[in-house]
Motif scaffolding. Structure first.
Motif, PDB file in Angstrom:
ATOM      1  N   ARG A 107     -22.602  -3.221  61.433  1.00 55.40           N
ATOM      2  CA  ARG A 107     -22.980  -4.018  60.257  1.00 55.40           C
ATOM      3  C   ARG A 107     -21.868  -4.996  59.903  1.00 55.40           C
ATOM      4  N   GLU A 108     -20.637  -4.506  59.850  1.00 52.46           N
ATOM      5  CA  GLU A 108     -19.513  -5.370  59.486  1.00 52.46           C
ATOM      6  C   GLU A 108     -19.218  -6.411  60.565  1.00 52.46           C
ATOM      7  N   LYS A 109     -19.351  -6.022  61.826  1.00 52.57           N
ATOM      8  CA  LYS A 109     -19.110  -6.957  62.922  1.00 52.57           C
ATOM      9  C   LYS A 109     -20.079  -8.134  62.864  1.00 52.57           C
ATOM     10  N   LYS A 110     -21.311  -7.858  62.481  1.00 53.05           N
ATOM     11  CA  LYS A 110     -22.320  -8.907  62.369  1.00 53.05           C
ATOM     12  C   LYS A 110     -22.221  -9.675  61.049  1.00 53.05           C
ATOM     13  N   GLY A 111     -21.317  -9.237  60.171  1.00 56.84           N
ATOM     14  CA  GLY A 111     -21.117  -9.938  58.911  1.00 56.84           C
ATOM     15  C   GLY A 111     -22.148  -9.624  57.836  1.00 56.84           C
ATOM     16  N   TYR A 112     -22.854  -8.509  58.003  1.00 53.17           N
ATOM     17  CA  TYR A 112     -23.861  -8.122  57.016  1.00 53.17           C
ATOM     18  C   TYR A 112     -23.229  -7.330  55.877  1.00 53.17           C
ATOM     19  N   THR A 113     -23.641  -7.637  54.665  1.00 55.88           N
ATOM     20  CA  THR A 113     -23.329  -6.748  53.551  1.00 55.88           C
ATOM     21  C   THR A 113     -24.278  -5.562  53.656  1.00 55.88           C
ATOM     22  N   GLN A 114     -23.987  -4.509  52.927  1.00 60.38           N
ATOM     23  CA  GLN A 114     -24.922  -3.381  52.920  1.00 60.38           C
ATOM     24  C   GLN A 114     -26.284  -3.844  52.414  1.00 60.38           C
ATOM     25  N   GLU A 115     -26.276  -4.698  51.401  1.00 59.50           N
ATOM     26  CA  GLU A 115     -27.529  -5.182  50.827  1.00 59.50           C
ATOM     27  C   GLU A 115     -28.375  -5.929  51.860  1.00 59.50           C
ATOM     28  N   LYS A 116     -27.762  -6.851  52.586  1.00 57.13           N
ATOM     29  CA  LYS A 116     -28.496  -7.630  53.588  1.00 57.13           C
ATOM     30  C   LYS A 116     -28.975  -6.742  54.731  1.00 57.13           C
ATOM     31  N   PHE A 117     -28.120  -5.840  55.193  1.00 52.26           N
ATOM     32  CA  PHE A 117     -28.490  -4.941  56.274  1.00 52.26           C
ATOM     33  C   PHE A 117     -29.677  -4.070  55.859  1.00 52.26           C
ATOM     34  N   CYS A 118     -29.656  -3.601  54.611  1.00 49.97           N
ATOM     35  CA  CYS A 118     -30.757  -2.781  54.100  1.00 49.97           C
ATOM     36  C   CYS A 118     -32.061  -3.566  54.061  1.00 49.97           C
ATOM     37  N   GLU A 119     -31.986  -4.849  53.744  1.00 46.94           N
ATOM     38  CA  GLU A 119     -33.190  -5.691  53.782  1.00 46.94           C
ATOM     39  C   GLU A 119     -33.752  -5.756  55.198  1.00 46.94           C
ATOM     40  N   ILE A 120     -32.870  -5.919  56.174  1.00 43.51           N
ATOM     41  CA  ILE A 120     -33.283  -6.054  57.574  1.00 43.51           C
ATOM     42  C   ILE A 120     -33.955  -4.784  58.081  1.00 43.51           C
ATOM     43  N   ASP A 180     -35.053  -2.270  56.116  1.00 44.71           N
ATOM     44  CA  ASP A 180     -35.937  -1.712  55.095  1.00 44.71           C
ATOM     45  C   ASP A 180     -35.492  -0.306  54.673  1.00 44.71           C
ATOM     46  N   LEU A 181     -34.280  -0.258  54.119  1.00 47.19           N
ATOM     47  CA  LEU A 181     -33.687   1.012  53.698  1.00 47.19           C
ATOM     48  C   LEU A 181     -33.017   0.829  52.343  1.00 47.19           C
ATOM     49  N   ASP A 182     -33.060   1.861  51.534  1.00 51.69           N
ATOM     50  CA  ASP A 182     -32.383   1.845  50.246  1.00 51.69           C
ATOM     51  C   ASP A 182     -30.871   1.854  50.467  1.00 51.69           C
ATOM     52  N   GLN A 183     -30.149   1.049  49.688  1.00 53.00           N
ATOM     53  CA  GLN A 183     -28.707   0.902  49.874  1.00 53.00           C
ATOM     54  C   GLN A 183     -27.955   2.216  49.678  1.00 53.00           C
ATOM     55  N   SER A 184     -28.396   3.054  48.768  1.00 51.84           N
ATOM     56  CA  SER A 184     -27.707   4.341  48.573  1.00 51.84           C
ATOM     57  C   SER A 184     -27.859   5.228  49.808  1.00 51.84           C
TER      58      SER A 184
END
Length: 109
Positions: free
Chosen positions: A18-31, A33-37
C-alpha cells in the motif's frame, strides 16, 4: 507456522505494498472495498483478511499473490501461464530430478 507470526507478516506485506504504491489507508480501502478499521487491524497483525478481501487485494489492487503470501520477496514478479505449468511439472518430479534441473538452469543462466 505460528499463527500470530503469519498474521503479522501478511499485514506487513499488505502495508508495504500500500505504501509503495502511495495509497493512503482510505484510498486503498476504496479500491478493495474494505472498512478502514479492518485494514488497520490486518496491517497491524491483529486479524486475518477474509478470502473476499484477499481476492480484492490480489485482483483490484493488482498485488502478486506470491509476494502477498511470502513465497517471494519481489513484489514485481508477474508469473505467466507457462511459469505455472513448469512449476506444476516440477512439483511432480522426484527430488533427484529437481536437483539435476536446477543444475541445468544454473548452467543456462
Amino acid at each position: 507456522m505460528d499463527v500470530e507470526k503469519l498474521k503479522s507478516q501478511l499485514g506487513k506485506r499488505i502495508k508495504y505494498y500500500r505504501e509503495k504504491k502511495g495509497y493512503t489507508q482510505e484510498k486503498f480501502c476504496e479500491i478493495i472495498d474494505l472498512d478502514q478499521s479492518n485494514l488497520s487491524k490486518i496491517e497491524n497483525g491483529k486479524s486475518f483478511p477474509d478470502i473476499i478481501t484477499i481476492y480484492a487485494i490480489i485482483k483490484q489492487a493488482d498485488i502478486e499473490p506470491n509476494f502477498l503470501f511470502g513465497y517471494t520477496d519481489n513484489d514485481n514478479i508477474k508469473y505467466t501461464p507457462i511459469d505455472y505449468k513448469i512449476l506444476d511439472l516440477l512439483l511432480k518430479l522426484p527430488e533427484e530430478a529437481k536437483i539435476h534441473i536446477k543444475n541445468i538452469i544454473n548452467l543456462i543462466k
